[in-house]
Structures are given as structure tokens and as C-alpha cells.
Design a protein around this motif. Structure first.
Motif, mmCIF file in Angstrom:
data_model
loop_
_atom_site.group_PDB
_atom_site.id
_atom_site.type_symbol
_atom_site.label_atom_id
_atom_site.label_comp_id
_atom_site.label_asym_id
_atom_site.label_seq_id
_atom_site.Cartn_x
_atom_site.Cartn_y
_atom_site.Cartn_z
ATOM 1 N N HIS A 1 0.846 -1.190 0.000
ATOM 2 C CA HIS A 1 0.000 0.000 0.000
ATOM 3 C C HIS A 1 0.891 1.254 0.000
ATOM 4 C CE1 HIS A 1 -2.428 -3.214 1.909
ATOM 5 N NE2 HIS A 1 -3.388 -2.717 1.142
ATOM 6 N N PRO A 2 1.570 1.537 -1.122
ATOM 7 C CA PRO A 2 2.400 2.748 -1.180
ATOM 8 C C PRO A 2 1.541 4.000 -1.011
ATOM 9 C CG PRO A 2 2.127 1.785 -3.363
ATOM 10 C CD PRO A 2 1.570 0.796 -2.407
ATOM 11 N N LYS A 3 2.046 4.940 -0.251
ATOM 12 C CA LYS A 3 1.295 6.167 0.030
ATOM 13 C C LYS A 3 2.027 7.363 -0.567
ATOM 14 C CE LYS A 3 -0.552 4.386 4.407
ATOM 15 N NZ LYS A 3 -0.595 4.595 5.881
ATOM 16 N N LEU A 4 1.313 8.132 -1.336
ATOM 17 C CA LEU A 4 1.884 9.348 -1.907
ATOM 18 C C LEU A 4 1.988 10.396 -0.810
ATOM 19 C CD1 LEU A 4 2.779 10.764 -4.572
ATOM 20 C CD2 LEU A 4 0.430 11.600 -4.758
ATOM 21 N N THR A 5 3.208 10.773 -0.451
ATOM 22 C CA THR A 5 3.406 11.729 0.637
ATOM 23 C C THR A 5 3.606 13.153 0.140
ATOM 24 O OG1 THR A 5 5.804 11.377 0.693
ATOM 25 C CG2 THR A 5 4.437 9.935 2.067
ATOM 26 N N ASP A 6 4.043 13.286 -1.119
ATOM 27 C CA ASP A 6 4.276 14.642 -1.620
ATOM 28 C C ASP A 6 4.413 14.585 -3.142
ATOM 29 O OD1 ASP A 6 4.639 17.359 -1.660
ATOM 30 O OD2 ASP A 6 6.291 17.365 -0.209
ATOM 31 N N THR A 7 4.156 15.717 -3.771
ATOM 32 C CA THR A 7 4.388 15.897 -5.204
ATOM 33 C C THR A 7 5.219 17.154 -5.378
ATOM 34 O OG1 THR A 7 2.299 14.825 -5.811
ATOM 35 C CG2 THR A 7 3.351 16.221 -7.466
ATOM 36 N N LEU A 8 6.436 16.965 -5.862
ATOM 37 C CA LEU A 8 7.335 18.095 -6.070
ATOM 38 C C LEU A 8 7.196 18.557 -7.519
ATOM 39 C CD1 LEU A 8 9.709 19.847 -4.964
ATOM 40 C CD2 LEU A 8 11.234 18.129 -5.954
ATOM 41 N N LYS A 9 6.838 19.806 -7.712
ATOM 42 C CA LYS A 9 6.627 20.348 -9.049
ATOM 43 C C LYS A 9 7.721 21.352 -9.369
ATOM 44 C CE LYS A 9 3.161 22.497 -12.024
ATOM 45 N NZ LYS A 9 1.763 22.998 -12.132
ATOM 46 N N VAL A 10 8.288 21.232 -10.590
ATOM 47 C CA VAL A 10 9.345 22.139 -11.039
ATOM 48 C C VAL A 10 9.001 22.624 -12.435
ATOM 49 C CG1 VAL A 10 11.137 21.053 -9.636
ATOM 50 C CG2 VAL A 10 10.713 20.223 -11.949
ATOM 51 N N ASP A 11 9.748 23.621 -12.899
ATOM 52 C CA ASP A 11 9.556 24.141 -14.249
ATOM 53 C C ASP A 11 10.283 23.224 -15.227
ATOM 54 O OD1 ASP A 11 9.218 25.527 -16.555
ATOM 55 O OD2 ASP A 11 10.251 27.348 -15.922
ATOM 56 N N ALA A 12 9.545 22.298 -15.809
ATOM 57 C CA ALA A 12 10.131 21.353 -16.763
ATOM 58 C C ALA A 12 9.001 20.677 -17.529
ATOM 59 C CB ALA A 12 10.978 20.304 -16.057
ATOM 60 N N ARG A 13 9.297 20.234 -18.718
ATOM 61 C CA ARG A 13 8.343 19.419 -19.465
ATOM 62 C C ARG A 13 8.628 17.942 -19.226
ATOM 63 N NH1 ARG A 13 7.834 18.260 -25.455
ATOM 64 N NH2 ARG A 13 5.626 17.963 -25.845
ATOM 65 N N LEU A 14 9.842 17.666 -18.781
ATOM 66 C CA LEU A 14 10.246 16.293 -18.518
ATOM 67 C C LEU A 14 11.259 16.282 -17.385
ATOM 68 C CD1 LEU A 14 10.607 13.271 -19.163
ATOM 69 C CD2 LEU A 14 12.195 13.921 -20.968
ATOM 70 N N VAL A 15 10.926 15.589 -16.295
ATOM 71 C CA VAL A 15 11.873 15.335 -15.209
ATOM 72 C C VAL A 15 12.313 13.889 -15.386
ATOM 73 C CG1 VAL A 15 12.290 15.316 -12.737
ATOM 74 C CG2 VAL A 15 10.679 16.961 -13.717
ATOM 75 N N ASN A 16 13.444 13.689 -16.016
ATOM 76 C CA ASN A 16 13.803 12.327 -16.406
ATOM 77 C C ASN A 16 14.497 11.546 -15.304
ATOM 78 O OD1 ASN A 16 14.194 10.252 -18.621
ATOM 79 N ND2 ASN A 16 16.288 10.549 -17.925
ATOM 80 N N ASP A 17 15.430 12.163 -14.613
ATOM 81 C CA ASP A 17 16.274 11.411 -13.689
ATOM 82 C C ASP A 17 16.150 11.946 -12.273
ATOM 83 O OD1 ASP A 17 17.900 9.278 -13.299
ATOM 84 O OD2 ASP A 17 19.623 10.048 -14.387
ATOM 85 N N VAL A 18 16.305 11.055 -11.308
ATOM 86 C CA VAL A 18 16.278 11.430 -9.904
ATOM 87 C C VAL A 18 17.217 10.503 -9.155
ATOM 88 C CG1 VAL A 18 14.254 9.955 -9.505
ATOM 89 C CG2 VAL A 18 14.819 11.767 -7.862
ATOM 90 N N SER A 19 17.988 11.058 -8.222
ATOM 91 C CA SER A 19 18.894 10.251 -7.399
ATOM 92 C C SER A 19 19.143 10.973 -6.087
ATOM 93 C CB SER A 19 20.220 9.987 -8.131
ATOM 94 O OG SER A 19 20.846 11.193 -8.506
ATOM 95 N N VAL A 20 19.656 10.220 -5.118
ATOM 96 C CA VAL A 20 19.900 10.751 -3.781
ATOM 97 C C VAL A 20 21.294 10.312 -3.332
ATOM 98 C CG1 VAL A 20 19.113 10.727 -1.367
ATOM 99 C CG2 VAL A 20 17.443 10.695 -3.223
ATOM 100 N N THR A 21 21.986 11.172 -2.612
ATOM 101 C CA THR A 21 23.321 10.852 -2.119
ATOM 102 C C THR A 21 23.266 9.682 -1.155
ATOM 103 O OG1 THR A 21 23.081 12.515 -0.385
ATOM 104 C CG2 THR A 21 24.192 13.196 -2.405
ATOM 105 N N ALA A 22 24.423 9.046 -0.941
ATOM 106 C CA ALA A 22 24.484 7.849 -0.103
ATOM 107 C C ALA A 22 24.015 8.119 1.326
ATOM 108 C CB ALA A 22 25.901 7.293 -0.102
ATOM 109 N N ASP A 23 24.249 9.352 1.826
ATOM 110 C CA ASP A 23 23.819 9.664 3.190
ATOM 111 C C ASP A 23 22.357 10.096 3.251
ATOM 112 O OD1 ASP A 23 23.853 12.202 2.128
ATOM 113 O OD2 ASP A 23 25.536 12.921 3.324
#
Length: 573
Positions: A331-353
């Protein structure tokens, strides 16, 4: 009124018609503009070569077939990685295959075809022998013909010859056989180019030949390195043969099987031979997959995901990044929607920490694309910390975080950029690297300025090595701290390149290139992206569009779904 809106993944044509209803006062009547019924592009079909520029013209005609003085012509060419058209109708050619050129006037489209011939061979590579032959021995030579950009060509015919056939004979497959004592040069020729290998036959007597391991087992896909040792003749060339269908033995003794079964590997040198056996079983990686949960998306398509801890960040083919709490996977829960100025947000990553996130952007309304840095200290609600757009306003398709560096792809130039975000509020570019291609150059057209002939799609960094999926330039490996060639994140150094010919692999009419790269242990996995020349990225029901090219399907489509797992290199540096 007609307005063109530029976006990284395509061009949308919006036609706004203003109708005056004559309320209050009557406007004077104006003669209606002629309606375009047909468009004609010339030449309709032409043959050309890589590197050429072909000038096309377009004429619009009315219902009576009379020419219309059309001022606004939209030109396009594709596949985009083979050709680019500028606003004047001049098409630059970057690779072999079939290229379609189109012009749109008044909503009507016509197209022409260019048959781009394979590039001529400019060099032949062939490895020298490891040592002298002995009478009766044979060795197989395997040349590689290459074109000017380094791509191999396999659709060629080689001609072999020996300067002294009584000493060394060679057949038209490149099999070299030692006949008597002496020296000879073996020459291979192709398309006017030739390469020679010096061969010496001496009277050394091979006392015995052994192969290690003598008997072993493996799973499909494992690489086993067989070694041959010839007593009495140091560095004697060895010819490897294989009995059994479904496996390959390479010239250096490396064995890999695609199918399970029993195989016999034989090494031959002079009048001696030795064999080894190998039993190959299936990897048994097949397993049933159960869908546990799903985060439904209705109004747009998903792009990439990054999962860490109890959260999943999902980028989209839109202006949003979705954040899910997956602590309960069912049961994944949507906690937030981050909106930016773009037509395509292709990639997302987070640092090891887990403190800093990075997203890539294409098609921003203000044309400042680049990347955005996120504060992910509260993983359920990431916030934009800062942006970097200075040198990558043309768009970033993929970005990979390693330490306090981001390795990203620059859509505008087809280059790798390295951004240092140790001070996340003031990120800065510290390095740039690109494959050199004399044909690559920026073209001004309806997309603004587009780089033709060079495109970098994906980056993966591990153990001080950067692996670049460089579209039609194949795989490129850079030293960014591994200590191989003195490279660092701020000074990447070339290590190696693995090229193959996409046109020979897939044939004409396909948009195809090295799309994704991933390293696991000593294997590098490459994924090709393969699309028909015409498709609509934003059609949720079908990737393939049967319609003729239009501003919705051409040019510069998104290069983003992994279609075909192409190959695994046998080893990496």
C-alpha cells in the motif's frame, strides 16, 4: 496566429484562430489567404554519404495546383541521430541508413528520402601474433575494418595474401598455416586499405601442450579463461576450437556459453593439441514475480525511480516528482508531489547519506533547464535547495550522484559535465568531457540550437570509473579516480571505448543507440534504445505512431525506455 513552443522532447504546434464576430463595428473585409492543399519537397529521393549536406526545397500548392508564396516552412529530419535539418532546408548527415526529410506548410506535410551509404573503410585493425609458428601449426587472424568515426564495418569482403606462400599460406577466411621454415608477411585488404602481419616459422619443436583448467563447470553467461602452455616453444601462437553448439571460444581462450550443455575446448599449436571439457548448466535465474503494490499514475507517464530506505522517488514525463512511502509495499502512500519548471523530469537520485537529492530537467519554460538540488533530510517532503543551469541550459537527460559530484549529460552539446556541489548553495562545473567527432556541430532550427552527430544518454560511476552510454558512439569508460590514467572527477581521463555498428545491427529506419549502462562486478551491461523513426512519446497507449512525421513526433524524441538489452562486455578495466 501560430506559435511554436520549444520542448526538449519534441515540438508542439498550437494554432490559435481569432475570429472577429463584428460586435459593435464591422471590420473591413480582407481577402482570405490561399489554402494549402499539397506540399512538394525536392529532391524526392537522393543518395548521399555521411558528412554531406543536402539542400531541399519545398513548394506549397493550392487546390488548382498553383504555387503559394509560403513564408513559414518547418523542416525536420530523422532519425535525429542520423540527420538534422536547419531552417533553410539543409540537412546534415551523420550516419548511414535511411533518412526521411519533411517540410510542413500550412498544416500540410510532405517528405523526401535520403539513402545514406555506409561510410568508407579508413583503417584495418589486426592483432600481431604472440610469437613464431612451427611447421604444421595454424592460427586464425581476425581483422576489423573501421570507418572514420571508429565504428566497425562487418559488411565488407577481405582479400588475403602471403608474400611467401611456400613458407606461410593463408586462405580467404584468414586461416594462416605454417608450411616451412622462414618468414612471410600476411596482408589483408579491404576497400583500398591494407594491413600486414609478419609471420616467422622456426624449427622449435613443441614437446607438449597443456590446457588449464582441464575440466571445469560453469553456468550460462560465466566467462571461463582457458590457458594453454606449450613446452619447448615460448609464446607459441595457439588456435582454439570448440565442440558444442551454443557457446563461443575467443582467440585469447575466453569461453562463454549461452546454452547449457557439455563442451570440448581444444588448443592446437604445431602438431600438438590438448583438450579440456566444461559442463555448463543453466543459471536458473528464472523466477516468478508477484506484484505486491502499485502507485497508480493516470495523467502522465513515469520515467525513472530511486528507492532508498522506506521511500521511492518517481520522476515523470511531466513537471513532477512523486514521493511514495513504501514502508508497506502493498500500500504505497503518496506523501508529496514536487513540481518544477520542466516538461520532462527524467532522472532522480539521492546521495548515499540520504541528505541531498538531484533531479534533471528538460523543456523548462524559461529555457533554463539543468538540474535541481533537493533537501531530502525529510525524505517524505523534499524541498528545492538550489539549481545549476549555467552551462546546461539546453537540458539534462541523465544525472548520477557520486560523492559530492554530479555527472550529467548535456543535451545541447552531447558532452559529459561534472558538477561539484560540496557547497550545495553554490554548485559549480569542474569538468567537461566529450567524444570528438569532426561531423558533430550545432544546427539552428525550430528547436533553437541542436547538436547533430553527438549524444550522451546515460552515466554510471563506480570505483573511480565513469561508464558513459554514448548513443551511436557506444560505451566510453573514463578514469575519474581509479588510478588507471591519473584521472579524477575534476579531470576525467579516457580509458577505453567499445563500439558497434547500430545500422548493421538493426537495419535502416530505426532510431537506435546505446541507451543505458550498468556495471556489476567485472561485467558492464549495455542497453540499447530502439524505436521506429516515427513515434509519439506522449501517446500513453502506443509507442509507435503510424502517422507521417509531424511536430508531435519529430524531431528529437525522448530517448528513454529501455527496449533491448544489447550486450555484456566480457571484462572491464
Amino acid at each position: 496566429m501560430t506559435r511554436f513552443i520549444k520542448a526538449a522532447a519534441g515540438v508542439v504546434l498550437i494554432v490559435l484562430t481569432v475570429v472577429c464576430l463584428g460586435l459593435g463595428r464591422q471590420e473591413p473585409s480582407k481577402q482570405a489567404a490561399p489554402v494549402v492543399k499539397t506540399v512538394e519537397v525536392t529532391p524526392a529521393r537522393i543518395e548521399a554519404e555521411v558528412g554531406q549536406q543536402i539542400k531541399f526545397t519545398a513548394v506549397a500548392r493550392d487546390g488548382q495546383g498553383k504555387p503559394i508564396d509560403a513564408k513559414q516552412i518547418m523542416w525536420f529530419a530523422g532519425p535525429f541521430d542520423l540527420a538534422v535539418a536547419d531552417d533553410s532546408g539543409t540537412v546534415s548527415l551523420y550516419g548511414p541508413g535511411e533518412v526521411e526529410v519533411g517540410a510542413m506548410i500550412g498544416g500540410k506535410v510532405a517528405r523526401a528520402k535520403i539513402i545514406v551509404k555506409p561510410q568508407p573503410v579508413v583503417s584495418i585493425e589486426i592483432a600481431p601474433l604472440a610469437g613464431p609458428l612451427v611447421v604444421g601449426s595454424a592460427v586464425q587472424l581476425s581483422p576489423t575494418a573501421r570507418v572514420s568515426n571508429g565504428n566497425p564495418r562487418q559488411d565488407v569482403t577481405y582479400v588475403w595474401s602471403s608474400s611467401n606462400p611456400s613458407v606461410v599460406a593463408v586462405d580467404q577466411t584468414g586461416l594462416v598455416t605454417a608450411i616451412s621454415l622462414g618468414k612471410a608477411a600476411i596482408q589483408v585488404s579491404c576497400d583500398g586499405f591494407s594491413k600486414s602481419v609478419q609471420v616467422e616459422v622456426n624449427n622449435l619443436k613443441i614437446q607438449s601442450l597443456g590446457v588449464e583448467p582441464k575440466s571445469t563447470s560453469a553456468r550460462t553467461g560465466d566467462v571461463i579463461h582457458f590457458k594453454a602452455a606449450a613446452a619447448g616453444a615460448k609464446n607459441a601462437p595457439v588456435r582454439w576450437t570448440l565442440a558444442g553448439d551454443g557457446a563461443t571460444i575467443y582467440a585469447d581462450g575466453a569461453f562463454v556459453a549461452e546454452r547449457p550443455g557439455s563442451y570440448v575446448v581444444t588448443a592446437m599449436s604445431g602438431d600438438k593439441s590438448a583438450s579440456a571439457t566444461i559442463l555448463v548448466t543453466s543459471r536458473n535465474i528464472e523466477r516468478e514475480i508477484e506484484v505486491v503494490g502499485r502507485g497508480p499514475i493516470k495523467e502522465f507517464m513515469a520515467a525513472e525511480q530511486w528507492i532508498w530506505g522506506n521511500y521511492a522517488y518517481l520522476s515523470t514525463i511531466s513537471d513532477k516528482v512523486l514521493v511514495y512511502d513504501i514502508s508497506d509495499p502493498a500500500h504505497p502512500k503518496l506523501t508529496d508531489t514536487l513540481k518544477v519548471d520542466a516538461r520532462l523530469v527524467n532522472d532522480v537520485s539521492v546521495t548515499a547519506d540520504g541528505k541531498i537529492g538531484v533531479i534533471s530537467r528538460e523543456g523548462a519554460s524559461n529555457r533554463k533547464n539543468g538540474i535541481a538540488f533537493l533537501d531530502t533530510s525529510d525524505p517524505a517532503h523534499p524541498k528545492v535547495l538550489s539549481e545549476y543551469t549555467a552551462t546546461v541550459t539546453g537540458g539534462v537527460h541523465s544525472a548520477f550522484v557520486n560523492g559530492h559530484y554530479v555527472y550529467l549529460t548535456d543535451d545541447a552539446t552531447g558532452s559529459l559535465r561534472v558538477i561539484d556541489f560540496q557547497d550545495v548553495k553554490a554548485p559549480k562545473e569542474v569538468a567537461r568531457w566529450q567524444v570528438e567527432n569532426p561531423l558533430a556541430k550545432p544546427i539552428k532550427n525550430m528547436m533553437g540550437e541542436e547538436m547533430g552527430g553527438r549524444y550522451l544518454h546515460d552515466v554510471y560511476v563506480k570505483d573511480g570509473l565513469a561508464y558513459l552510454a554514448y548513443w551511436r558512439d557506444g560505451l566510453v569508460i573514463l578514469d575519474v579516480g581509479a588510478g588507471i590514467n591519473g584521472g579524477s572527477p575534476e579531470s576525467p581521463k579516457f580509458v577505453s571505448q567499445f563500439r558497434f555498428n547500430h545500422n548493421e545491427l538493426y537495419g535502416d529506419g530505426w532510431l537506435a543507440g546505446t541507451h543505458a549502462v550498468f556495471r556489476y562486478k567485472n561485467y558492464v551491461f549495455l542497453g540499447d534504445e530502439v524505436f521506429p523513426a516515427d513515434f509519439n512519446l506522449f501517446d500513453k497507449k502506443a509507442r509507435v505512431s503510424p502517422a507521417i512525421p509531424s511536430p508531435l513526433t519529430w524531431p528529437n524524441p525522448d530517448r528513454h525506455a529501455l527496449i533491448n538489452t544489447r550486450s555484456a562486455c566480457r571484462s572491464s578495466p
